[in-house]
Design an enzyme around this catalytic site. Structure first.
Site, PDB file in Angstrom:
ATOM      1  N   GLU A   1       0.875  -1.068   0.089  1.00  0.00           N
ATOM      2  CA  GLU A   1       0.026   0.022  -0.092  1.00  0.00           C
ATOM      3  C   GLU A   1       0.893   1.267   0.060  1.00  0.00           C
ATOM      4  O   GLU A   1       1.694   1.231   1.043  1.00  0.00           O
ATOM      5  CB  GLU A   1      -0.921   0.076   1.413  1.00  0.00           C
ATOM      6  CG  GLU A   1      -1.616  -1.214   1.647  1.00  0.00           C
ATOM      7  CD  GLU A   1      -2.866  -1.470   0.440  1.00  0.00           C
ATOM      8  OE1 GLU A   1      -3.460  -2.347   0.440  1.00  0.00           O
ATOM      9  OE2 GLU A   1      -3.244  -0.289  -0.175  1.00  0.00           O
TER      10      GLU A   1
ATOM     11  N   CYS B   1      -3.391   7.689   4.711  1.00  0.00           N
ATOM     12  CA  CYS B   1      -3.235   7.363   3.300  1.00  0.00           C
ATOM     13  C   CYS B   1      -4.483   7.788   2.697  1.00  0.00           C
ATOM     14  O   CYS B   1      -4.351   8.040   1.481  1.00  0.00           O
ATOM     15  CB  CYS B   1      -2.766   5.948   3.156  1.00  0.00           C
ATOM     16  SG  CYS B   1      -3.607   4.643   4.337  1.00  0.00           S
TER      17      CYS B   1
HETATM   18  P1  NAP Z   1       8.407   4.307   4.443  1.00  0.00           P
HETATM   19  O1  NAP Z   1       9.345   5.181   4.731  1.00  0.00           O
HETATM   20  O2  NAP Z   1       8.249   3.698   2.983  1.00  0.00           O
HETATM   21  O3  NAP Z   1       8.721   2.825   5.573  1.00  0.00           O
HETATM   22  C1  NAP Z   1       7.973   1.881   5.403  1.00  0.00           C
HETATM   23  C2  NAP Z   1       8.882   0.791   6.061  1.00  0.00           C
HETATM   24  O4  NAP Z   1       9.453   0.416   5.179  1.00  0.00           O
HETATM   25  C3  NAP Z   1       9.724   1.093   7.108  1.00  0.00           C
HETATM   26  O5  NAP Z   1       9.972  -0.067   7.945  1.00  0.00           O
HETATM   27  C4  NAP Z   1      10.851   1.385   6.415  1.00  0.00           C
HETATM   28  O6  NAP Z   1      12.316   0.999   7.173  1.00  0.00           O
HETATM   29  C5  NAP Z   1      10.970   0.259   5.457  1.00  0.00           C
HETATM   30  N1  NAP Z   1      11.560   0.727   4.050  1.00  0.00           N
HETATM   31  C6  NAP Z   1      11.299   1.839   3.409  1.00  0.00           C
HETATM   32  N2  NAP Z   1      12.238   1.863   2.196  1.00  0.00           N
HETATM   33  C7  NAP Z   1      12.971   0.741   2.305  1.00  0.00           C
HETATM   34  C8  NAP Z   1      13.826   0.482   1.693  1.00  0.00           C
HETATM   35  N3  NAP Z   1      14.382   1.092   0.105  1.00  0.00           N
HETATM   36  N4  NAP Z   1      14.665  -0.866   1.775  1.00  0.00           N
HETATM   37  C9  NAP Z   1      14.280  -1.500   2.981  1.00  0.00           C
HETATM   38  N5  NAP Z   1      13.050  -0.966   3.756  1.00  0.00           N
HETATM   39  C10 NAP Z   1      12.554   0.325   3.468  1.00  0.00           C
HETATM   40  O7  NAP Z   1       6.974   4.794   4.827  1.00  0.00           O
HETATM   41  P2  NAP Z   1       6.467   5.608   6.234  1.00  0.00           P
HETATM   42  O8  NAP Z   1       7.689   6.331   6.923  1.00  0.00           O
HETATM   43  O9  NAP Z   1       5.927   4.498   6.967  1.00  0.00           O
HETATM   44  O10 NAP Z   1       5.437   6.459   5.907  1.00  0.00           O
HETATM   45  C11 NAP Z   1       5.494   7.645   5.073  1.00  0.00           C
HETATM   46  C12 NAP Z   1       5.024   7.432   3.849  1.00  0.00           C
HETATM   47  O11 NAP Z   1       4.052   6.092   3.491  1.00  0.00           O
HETATM   48  C13 NAP Z   1       4.044   8.540   3.354  1.00  0.00           C
HETATM   49  O12 NAP Z   1       4.571   8.970   1.990  1.00  0.00           O
HETATM   50  C14 NAP Z   1       2.630   8.186   3.080  1.00  0.00           C
HETATM   51  O13 NAP Z   1       2.187   8.500   1.750  1.00  0.00           O
HETATM   52  C15 NAP Z   1       2.886   6.560   3.000  1.00  0.00           C
HETATM   53  N6  NAP Z   1       1.870   5.633   3.446  1.00  0.00           N
HETATM   54  C16 NAP Z   1       1.068   5.010   2.735  1.00  0.00           C
HETATM   55  C17 NAP Z   1      -0.140   4.379   3.237  1.00  0.00           C
HETATM   56  C18 NAP Z   1      -1.083   3.608   2.409  1.00  0.00           C
HETATM   57  O14 NAP Z   1      -1.852   2.689   2.784  1.00  0.00           O
HETATM   58  N7  NAP Z   1      -1.171   3.823   0.980  1.00  0.00           N
HETATM   59  C19 NAP Z   1      -0.239   4.289   4.549  1.00  0.00           C
HETATM   60  C20 NAP Z   1       0.617   5.072   5.189  1.00  0.00           C
HETATM   61  C21 NAP Z   1       1.780   5.829   4.981  1.00  0.00           C
HETATM   62  P3  NAP Z   1      12.908   2.083   8.165  1.00  0.00           P
HETATM   63  O15 NAP Z   1      12.111   1.609   9.487  1.00  0.00           O
HETATM   64  O16 NAP Z   1      14.080   1.955   8.205  1.00  0.00           O
HETATM   65  O17 NAP Z   1      12.268   3.511   7.889  1.00  0.00           O
END
Ligand code: NAP
Length: 529
Positions: A265, A302
């Site tokens: 998501e 989201c």
């Molecule tokens: P995120 O930075 O993508 O992190 C989510 C998880 O994935 C974290 O555990 C992160 O590790 C890990 N991760 C991210 N990039 C990675 C990579 N390249 N390699 C390995 N692991 C990786 O997102 P977030 O901080 O939770 O949320 C912020 C963003 O998510 C916003 O932009 C929002 O739009 C989006 N969001 C979308 C939804 C939806 O349902 N569509 C819901 C909530 C949020 P770390 O712990 O090290 O950061």
């Protein structure tokens, strides 16, 4: 329960030796509490080996045993009491009422999946009995059921530290399907993650399940999370987060020697369409509701309404004025992490300095990591020409796009990327307009709603929290509601198996009492339904 900063490898506390990090207080931006040790490759290997070993035993536990396991997790989470709530508040900056509500939702999700497991409907048991006398050729005996896909890796979201995290929807759905789960804890709420992880590990012990059913890993960087997705023993990935993060993990999973599905998501701006009748009748009221939805939880949903679309005119301008006035009086709220705050501020500044964008209103400033709301406007032509205007701003900011006429509005909707939700505001005079838009909206969004906003996602049987890319990486599924279990199942057919060797769900005497589709007709309790 004390927070130790340890990994949970099949339930055993292990100190990670691959670097360390500390939780950040969301209000002050300062690290606090004990350090969390990052998992090594050996820790990852141990967790995957245990999950692989547990898989065959766990997936064939009885439906009742699995349902009780899910309920026990919920019970253990509640037993964490105020320790969980206060830790979660400190790590996320979210208010008590929100965290308590999210805990109730998390426990409710676990209970929903317990009921899904008990019903056995997810097995989708099908029996096409043999027809030895069929001409010109006899028909074989063919039976089918869903089985669990294998160990699942879960990456929770920062913005739902309970309901989309360690024991969140992905984990509950995977456990319900019969899959062991390895969670990569989100670095934004490690203490919350450990507490919930301990509640799950305790439930594994209390229910007498194989220890590899659950592991929790901390990652001091990104390499362990990536290696988890690459591990041959992981058979599916659940992810909620950023587009960049989801796509990075998707590429890893697809480039494996054995590619596996990633249910990510990711990004959605959730267009709100204001039709002419509704705007003429109640622009003020819609504006008030819009601002409430936009600023809820500092806009960190989201399903946040990041885009407003309407035909330009006096009624739209009245909506803009009312929304601007309402937004100016909403106090800024703390964001989840300094990083998310910085990204939000950068997004707002980008639009503020944009030559084709007008700033309609900004909310009051607050503390260091607080996010004031922001409302902008632009023309449909500028929006169409500049992809940068479509990028999600995670936070309480939205962009009104003024369209010259209904044709321009429809063209604009057709040009949008996939969305989790789209909301339409209408009155009785707008029904024909919505009828004309509906086929396009169906192609764009997972959920279409009328006279409301997408924030507030009901956890039920008919909910779709999904949608075409980039809302999700697999438009056929949902991450909220009982259908989420389907992501972690795989169908298997059994041809001419002796009845003594058939899985219980497929036996003709139906000892489990589950629904069976016999020769195409669903039969439950001996009667066709
Ligand atoms: P995120 O930075 O993508 O992190 C989510 C998880 O994935 C974290 O555990 C992160 O590790 C890990 N991760 C991210 N990039 C990675 C990579 N390249 N390699 C390995 N692991 C990786 O997102 P977030 O901080 O939770 O949320 C912020 C963003 O998510 C916003 O932009 C929002 O739009 C989006 N969001 C979308 C939804 C939806 O349902 N569509 C819901 C909530 C949020 P770390 O712990 O090290 O950061």
């Amino acid at each position: 329960m004390s927070i130790t900063g340890q990994l949970l490898i099949g339930g055993a506390g292990v100190r990670g030796q691959n670097g360390e990090f500390r939780a950040i207080d969301a209000q002050s931006g300062e690290p606090f509490g004990i350090a969390f040790g990052g998992a090594t490759r050996e820790d990852l290997d141990a967790a995957c080996a245990l999950a692989d070993d547990a898989f065959d035993r766990y997936r064939e536990t009885t439906l009742e045993a699995r349902a009780v396991f899910l309920e026990t997790i919920g019970h253990n989470i509640m037993a964490l009491g105020d320790q969980l709530i206060s830790r979660c508040m400190a790590e996320t900056g979210l208010p008590r009422a929100r965290i308590e509500g999210e805990r109730a939702r998390t426990v409710g999700q676990l209970a929903l999946f317990a009921s899904v497991v008990r019903s056995g409907d997810f097995l989708d048991a099908r029996i096409d009995p043999a027809l030895p006398g069929r001409t010109p050729l006899p028909r074989v005996d063919l039976r089918m059921r869903n089985i669990a896909i294998g160990p699942v890796a879960v990456f929770g979201a920062s913005n739902f530290p309970l309901a989309f995290s360690v024991a969140g929807g992905d984990t509950a759905a995977a456990f319900a399907a019969g899959c062991p789960v390895i969670v990569k804890a989100h670095s934004a709420h490690p203490g919350t993650s450990e507490l919930v992880g301990l509640a799950i590990a305790q439930a594994v012990r209390e229910c007498g399940l194989p220890q590899g059913v659950f592991s929790l890993l901390f990652d001091s960087g990104r390499s362990i999370g990536q290696a988890l997705v690459a591990d041959r023993r992981v058979k599916a990935v659940g992810f909620t987060g950023s587009r960049a993060g989801g796509m990075a993990l998707l590429k890893i999973a697809h480039n494996r020697p054995e590619p596996v599905p990633v249910y990510a998501e990711m990004s959605s701006i959730n267009p709100v369409i204001l039709l002419a009748g509704a705007l003429a009748e109640r622009a003020d009221a819609i504006a008030q509701q819009f601002v409430t939805s936009l600023t809820l939880g500092a806009g960190q949903f989201c399903t946040n309404p990041g885009l407003v679309l309407a035909v330009d005119g006096d009624a739209l301008r009245a909506f803009e004025r009312a929304a601007a006035a309402a937004l100016a009086s909403v106090p800024a709220a703390t964001m989840l992490t300094p990083g998310i705050h910085a990204a939000y501020r950068a997004g707002v500044e980008r639009l503020r300095g944009h030559v084709d964008v007008e700033l309609l209103a900004e909310g009051a400033a607050g503390g260091r990591y607080d996010a004031p709301g922001a409302l902008f406007a632009t023309s449909a032509d500028a929006f169409a020409a500049q992809p940068a205007l479509r990028e999600e701003m995670f936070g309480p900011a939205s962009l009104v796009v003024r369209c010259a006429d209904t044709g321009a509005l429809l063209r604009l909707i057709k040009s949008l990327e996939g969305q989790l939700t789209t909301a339409v505001h209408l009155n009785d005079a707008d029904h024909d307009a919505l009828r004309a838009l509906l086929p396009t909206l169906e192609n764009k969004a997972g959920r279409i709603l009328v006279n409301g906003f997408g924030t507030g996602v009901e956890v039920g049987h008919a909910m779709i929290h999904g949608g075409p890319f980039p809302a999700t990486s697999d438009t056929r599924t949902t991450s909220v509601g009982s259908r989420a279990i389907e992501r972690f199942l795989r169908p298997v057919s059994y041809q001419d198996l002796p009845s003594t060797l058939l899985p219980a769900a497929l036996r003709s005497d139906n000892p489990l009492g589950v629904a069976q589709r016999i020769d195409g007709r669903v039969v439950r309790g001996g009667a066709a339904v």
